[in-house]
Design an enzyme around this catalytic site. Structure first.
Site, PDB file in Angstrom:
ATOM      1  N   ASP A  41       0.816  -1.229   0.000  1.00 23.55           N
ATOM      2  CA  ASP A  41       0.000   0.000   0.000  1.00 23.55           C
ATOM      3  C   ASP A  41       0.846   1.274   0.000  1.00 23.55           C
ATOM      4  O   ASP A  41       0.617   2.183  -0.782  1.00 23.55           O
ATOM      5  CB  ASP A  41      -1.070   0.003   1.112  1.00 23.55           C
ATOM      6  N   GLY A 126      -4.074  -6.325  18.938  1.00 22.18           N
ATOM      7  CA  GLY A 126      -2.678  -6.778  18.819  1.00 22.18           C
ATOM      8  C   GLY A 126      -2.517  -8.021  17.969  1.00 22.18           C
ATOM      9  O   GLY A 126      -1.498  -8.692  18.037  1.00 22.18           O
ATOM     10  N   ALA A 127      -3.520  -8.322  17.146  1.00 22.89           N
ATOM     11  CA  ALA A 127      -3.472  -9.536  16.329  1.00 22.89           C
ATOM     12  C   ALA A 127      -3.220  -9.217  14.857  1.00 22.89           C
ATOM     13  O   ALA A 127      -3.248 -10.099  14.005  1.00 22.89           O
ATOM     14  CB  ALA A 127      -4.794 -10.297  16.466  1.00 22.89           C
ATOM     15  N   GLY A 128      -3.004  -7.942  14.544  1.00 29.12           N
ATOM     16  CA  GLY A 128      -2.796  -7.572  13.140  1.00 29.12           C
ATOM     17  C   GLY A 128      -4.097  -7.577  12.360  1.00 29.12           C
ATOM     18  O   GLY A 128      -4.094  -7.691  11.135  1.00 29.12           O
ATOM     19  N   LEU A 129      -5.234  -7.445  13.038  1.00 29.26           N
ATOM     20  CA  LEU A 129      -6.526  -7.409  12.345  1.00 29.26           C
ATOM     21  C   LEU A 129      -7.092  -5.987  12.327  1.00 29.26           C
ATOM     22  O   LEU A 129      -8.277  -5.774  12.105  1.00 29.26           O
ATOM     23  CB  LEU A 129      -7.514  -8.392  12.997  1.00 29.26           C
ATOM     24  N   SER A 130      -6.229  -5.045  12.619  1.00 26.59           N
ATOM     25  CA  SER A 130      -6.565  -3.633  12.428  1.00 26.59           C
ATOM     26  C   SER A 130      -7.585  -3.090  13.424  1.00 26.59           C
ATOM     27  O   SER A 130      -8.475  -2.314  13.057  1.00 26.59           O
ATOM     28  CB  SER A 130      -7.074  -3.476  10.994  1.00 26.59           C
ATOM     29  N   SER A 131      -7.418  -3.459  14.678  1.00 29.97           N
ATOM     30  CA  SER A 131      -8.370  -2.980  15.692  1.00 29.97           C
ATOM     31  C   SER A 131      -8.277  -1.461  15.867  1.00 29.97           C
ATOM     32  O   SER A 131      -9.293  -0.794  16.085  1.00 29.97           O
ATOM     33  CB  SER A 131      -8.125  -3.684  17.030  1.00 29.97           C
ATOM     34  N   GLU A 164      -3.648   8.752  11.820  1.00 24.47           N
ATOM     35  CA  GLU A 164      -2.727   7.684  12.237  1.00 24.47           C
ATOM     36  C   GLU A 164      -1.265   8.126  12.075  1.00 24.47           C
ATOM     37  O   GLU A 164      -0.445   7.950  12.959  1.00 24.47           O
ATOM     38  CB  GLU A 164      -3.026   6.454  11.362  1.00 24.47           C
ATOM     39  N   ASP A 176      -5.776  -0.280   5.573  1.00 23.26           N
ATOM     40  CA  ASP A 176      -6.659  -0.728   6.651  1.00 23.26           C
ATOM     41  C   ASP A 176      -7.891   0.165   6.790  1.00 23.26           C
ATOM     42  O   ASP A 176      -9.010  -0.324   6.973  1.00 23.26           O
ATOM     43  CB  ASP A 176      -5.878  -0.774   7.971  1.00 23.26           C
TER      44      ASP A 176
HETATM   45  C1  GAF Z   1      -0.299  -2.521   8.489  1.00 16.52           C
HETATM   46  C2  GAF Z   1      -0.474  -1.123   7.906  1.00 16.52           C
HETATM   47  F1  GAF Z   1      -1.324  -0.379   8.686  1.00 16.52           F
HETATM   48  C3  GAF Z   1      -1.001  -1.152   6.485  1.00 16.52           C
HETATM   49  O1  GAF Z   1      -1.009   0.153   5.942  1.00 16.52           O
HETATM   50  C4  GAF Z   1      -0.178  -2.093   5.601  1.00 16.52           C
HETATM   51  O2  GAF Z   1       1.038  -1.505   5.225  1.00 16.52           O
HETATM   52  C5  GAF Z   1       0.033  -3.439   6.303  1.00 16.52           C
HETATM   53  O3  GAF Z   1       0.538  -3.285   7.611  1.00 16.52           O
HETATM   54  C6  GAF Z   1       0.979  -4.326   5.528  1.00 16.52           C
HETATM   55  O4  GAF Z   1       0.413  -4.690   4.314  1.00 16.52           O
HETATM   56  O5  GAF Z   1      -1.534  -3.142   8.640  1.00 16.52           O
END
Ligand code: GAF
Length: 387
Positions: A41, A126-131, A164, A176
């Site tokens: 991204d 904290g799981a990388g699911l964009s909380s 952010e 995200d």
């Molecule tokens: C995190 C970042 F927030 C996203 O913008 C993206 O770069 C991702 O890592 C990796 O693909 O979630």
């Protein structure tokens, strides 16, 4: 007022407990899983996330002045006014995600309504699911509605990204927020991170007897922010050396020529990941457009190998999970999200979720890792008012 889930009910209850009375409304924004397209991204490339049913819900009401936020995961209530909302970094901790959105909206010239907010969530933290992005997107959606702000959906992700990057201080890309705000149920979001054009790609796994199993590796994120920033700088340096605006401008068939212009072996690996990953996203989209869902499996697995060997953002827990899921019959598997821990996703036959979870759990046991936590990820809608 109607509530459509436990989380919404919890947000409404938190509002009444802390502030008394009822909120003016409830707004929800989901976490996300990225099907494919990792660390592309911020290289102006392509991504293909989908939204989860797990959501952050904000119960909110207008007030006279300032902003107050509470959450059902802490006893802390945070209040801030114009001064803090004008100074990136003035509010810290979880409430920075609220203050950052207020700041980004005001900085863009919007008249943000003073508000009281109560937050509840079932997005794993904290799981990388964009909380955290889900929280920001829910707050933005609530404030935009409460203030009747003229804010088209296409412009919302950039505002959340500014919040952010500039207020919270995390150098993340645009994926995200776009997923949380713009996804549709039953679809993955094909996003061109340069033009911000989107295409909703049908991804009805259940109709094909398939499922996306997400396993939280429960690996602690170590130095993830610093490593993320380092990967980003490395990509930007490489683009500069190659004389292109971003690595997206290196075509797959120009990769070998580009690599010859780079002296540093590490930088060469980073570039190879990004360029091949963009192509894997495009190939995945082509297969999905023609309904060949199972066939994306090898692309998912190749994406994992590229993150492991070239971008070097995996950890043993996620590598073991991918390997074990594949051995147990997954069509493809990969780490999803920023890396250094977090979740693995696997495309599987729907009736194999328990068996594959058991196989990964057993492999974890042999390695002495904490057991993974499973969830079956159903492509769900983006941010919306829910009450
Ligand atoms: C995190 C970042 F927030 C996203 O913008 C993206 O770069 C991702 O890592 C990796 O693909 O979630």
């Amino acid at each position: 007022m109607t509530t459509d889930s436990d989380v919404a009910a919890r947000a409404a209850a938190a509002f009444s407990d802390r502030y008394g009375g009822k909120p003016d409304g409830l707004w929800a924004a989901p976490g996300r899983v990225n099907l494919i397209g990792e660390h592309t991204d911020y290289n102006d490339g392509f991504v293909l996330p989908f939204a989860l049913p797990e959501r952050v819900v904000v119960a909110a009401a207008r007030t006279d002045a300032g902003w107050t936020a509470c959450s059902d995961f802490t006893t802390e209530t945070v209040t801030f006014g114009d001064v803090e909302a004008a100074a990136p970094g003035a509010v810290t901790g979880w409430a920075a995600y609220v203050a950052g959105v207020v700041w980004a909206l005001r900085d863009a010239g919007f008249d943000v309504p003073p508000a009281r907010l109560a937050i509840a969530s079932d997005v794993p933290v904290g799981a990388g699911l964009s909380s955290s992005h889900a929280l920001e997107c829910a707050v933005l959606t609530a404030l935009a509605d409460l203030g009747d702000l003229d804010l088209p959906i296409e412009d919302r992700p950039r505002l959340v990204q500014r919040s952010e990057n500039a207020y919270v201080g995390a150098p993340t890309g645009i994926m995200d927020q776009s997923a949380s705000l713009r996804c549709r149920a039953g679809h993955a979001l094909f996003l061109d991170c340069r033009s911000l054009e989107v295409e909703h790609i049908p991804f009805d796994v259940a109709a094909e007897g398939l499922a996306v199993l997400v396993l939280n590796s429960n690996a602690p994120h170590s130095h993830s922010d610093g490593e993320y920033g380092a990967r980003r700088r490395s990509c930007e340096d490489a683009a500069r050396i190659l004389g292109v605006p971003a690595l997206r401008d290196v075509p797959a068939d120009g990769l070998e020529t580009a690599l010859k212009q780079l002296d540093d072996a590490v930088v060469r690996r980073r570039v190879r990941h990004v360029v091949t990953e963009d192509q894997r996203v495009l190939d995945t989209v082509e297969l999905l457009r023609s309904g060949r869902i199972r066939e994306i499996g090898p692309l998912l697995t190749a994406s994992h190998a590229s993150m492991r060997d070239d971008f070097e953002i995996t950890v043993p827990q996620v590598d073991v999970a991918v390997e074990a899921a594949l051995m147990a019959g997954a069509y493809g598997a990969r780490m999803t999200g920023g890396g250094f821990g977090g979740c693995v996703l696997a495309l599987i036959d729907a009736d194999r979720a328990e068996a594959i979870t058991a196989a990964v759990t057993s492999a974890y046991d042999q390695h002495g890792f904490t057991a993974p936590t499973p969830l079956v990820a159903v492509p769900s809608p983006g941010a919306t008012r829910v009450g």
